[in-house]
Design a protein around this motif. Structure first.
Motif: not given
Length: 171
Positions: A66, A76-77, A92, A109, A113-114
């Motif tokens: 993050s 990010e991600g 993602a 994902y 979020s993952w």
């Protein structure tokens, strides 16, 4: 790679597209193959990493954390993969799934979020036999009858409560 939204790249993975009359088409074609190599059945070394590794091996991938820095800043991600030409990134997208080498879990994902190690299914089948299914309707507790066996009722109630606690039947 040109990843503008003007039709120079595919919508999902941002793979470069070839155009009629384009010089050196092999560059865009090779870039697209490199990105596909990262995207198809991706296996990641680790997840949530913010600092690029010092000596990555060709083909190794990570899911960026993050608060990324250096070459990963602003990504990010995303899935970051090391290639002979440097870092490549796959943003993602909902439904994207990776396999984590460190523990053999999958991560998907979803909703920004993952999610690691979650299995979503309407039922689980092993060797053709259904093991788990969606929660079933409530089963009432034991009541009534002309002969009352308290131990049997306690055993039945314990089984029912276990099924309820694990979400296999409704309350």
């Amino acid at each position: 790679m040109n990843d503008s939204m003007s039709g120079d790249a595919t919508a999902r993975l941002r793979l470069p597209l070839l155009h009629a009359g384009q010089a050196q088409k092999e560059l865009d074609h090779n870039e697209a193959l490199t990105m596909l190599d990262l995207a198809v059945q991706p296996a990641v070394v680790a997840m949530g990493v913010d600092v690029p590794p010092q000596e990555p091996a060709e083909g190794e991938c990570w899911v960026i954390g993050s608060q990324p820095v250096s070459e990963w800043a602003g990504r990010e991600g995303a899935v970051a993969g090391w290639t002979l030409a440097g870092w490549r990134f796959l943003p993602a997208r909902p439904g994207m799934t990776v396999w984590r080498i460190e523990d053999g879990l999958t991560a998907r994902y979803e909703a920004g979020s993952w999610r690691i190690g979650e299995v979503r299914a309407s039922r689980i089948v092993i060797d053709g036999a259904s093991m788990l299914a969606a929660p079933q309707p409530a089963i009432p507790g034991v009541t009534g009858g002309s002969t009352i066996d308290l131990q049997a009722r306690e055993a039945v109630e314990a089984v029912l409560e276990t099924l309820r606690v694990h979400g296999l039947i409704q309350r």
